[in-house]
Design a protein around this motif. Sequence first.
Motif, mmCIF file in Angstrom:
data_model
loop_
_atom_site.group_PDB
_atom_site.id
_atom_site.type_symbol
_atom_site.label_atom_id
_atom_site.label_comp_id
_atom_site.label_asym_id
_atom_site.label_seq_id
_atom_site.Cartn_x
_atom_site.Cartn_y
_atom_site.Cartn_z
ATOM 1 N N GLN A 234 0.750 -1.294 0.059
ATOM 2 C CA GLN A 234 0.068 0.165 0.156
ATOM 3 C C GLN A 234 0.828 1.293 -0.103
ATOM 4 N N ASN B 31 -0.330 3.945 -2.722
ATOM 5 C CA ASN B 31 -1.575 4.488 -2.422
ATOM 6 C C ASN B 31 -1.493 5.299 -1.370
ATOM 7 N N LYS C 64 0.597 8.872 -2.091
ATOM 8 C CA LYS C 64 0.080 9.337 -3.445
ATOM 9 C C LYS C 64 0.509 10.771 -3.640
ATOM 10 N N CYS D 280 2.174 -3.861 -4.725
ATOM 11 C CA CYS D 280 2.140 -2.573 -4.833
ATOM 12 C C CYS D 280 1.548 -2.056 -6.098
ATOM 13 N N SER E 134 -2.395 -1.307 -7.049
ATOM 14 C CA SER E 134 -2.505 0.396 -7.382
ATOM 15 C C SER E 134 -3.016 0.282 -8.740
ATOM 16 N N HIS F 245 4.374 3.817 -12.841
ATOM 17 C CA HIS F 245 4.238 4.427 -11.905
ATOM 18 C C HIS F 245 3.454 5.851 -12.128
ATOM 19 N N ILE G 150 -0.117 5.159 -12.501
ATOM 20 C CA ILE G 150 -0.945 4.868 -11.357
ATOM 21 C C ILE G 150 -1.166 6.164 -10.473
#
Length: 254
Positions: free
Chosen positions: A82, A85, A88, A158, A162, A248, A251
Motif C-alpha cells: 500500500q 496509495n 500518493k 504494490c 495500485s 508509476h 498509477i
Amino acid sequence: MLFATPRIISALILREIGTSYGRSPGGYLWALAEPVLGIALLTVIFSIGFRTPPIGVNFPLFYATGLLPFLMFVDLSNKVAQAINYSKQLLAYPRVTFIDALLGRFILNFLTQFLVAFITLAGVILCFDTRAALNFSQIASGLGLIAALSFGLGTFNCFMMSMFQIWQRIYAIFTRPLLLLSGVIFVYSTVPEPYRGWLWYNPLVHIVGRVRAGFYPNYDAPFVSVSYVYAISAFFGIFGLLLLRRYHRDILER
C-alpha cells in the motif's frame, strides 16, 4: 530520479509514525497485543488436547516462533503493497520517488515488528521454563528471509493493487489459508506425503522452520532452502520494481 535518499525516507518514516501509530495512545500497544493474544489463544486451545507441543516442552514458545514470523511477513508485505496509495500525494513532488515510499514503509514497519517480536519472545522466555537455546545466526537468517520475501512480494503487490483494485480481494482470498499452511501450528516433518511435498513450495514454511531452528537446538529442519526463498523474493521484487518504474506515473494519474 529513481534512487532513494535518506532525508526523504526519514521524512516518510516520521510521517508514518504520526499517522499509523501516533493517532492514539494505544497505537504501538495494539501492535504488541495482537501477537500476544494470538499466542495465548493457540496455547489455550491446543494445551487442552495435547500434553506437550510438537517441539520442546512449552506451548507459548512453540506458537510464538511460528506466529510471530507469519504476522511479521503479513504486516510488512501488506504495508509495502500500500506504499504508493498511502503516499500518493507526496509522490507528486519530483524529489519523492516510489522507491522512497517503498523503503520508508518497509524500514519503519520492519523495525516495529522486530521490536514486537523481541519483546514477546523475551517475555515468553523469561516467564516460562522454555529450555530454549538461542542460535542467533539462525534467527538472523530467518529475519533476513522474512525481510526479503515481504519486500519482494509487497513490491509486486504494490503494482498490482495500485493498478487493479480487484487484485486486493483476489490476493486476500488466496492467502487466507496461509496461517494453516505455513507450519505455524504444526511441524513440517509430521505432514504425510504427498501433502508435505506440496507444502514445500510455500516459502513461509521455510521461514518458520529457520526461525524455529534458532530456538530449538534439537530441531532438525533440512527441508529449509534459503536459496529458494531468496529466489522467490528476487523474482517478485525485481518484476515489481520494473513494473512500477514503467507504470508509476500512470498509477499517480489514476
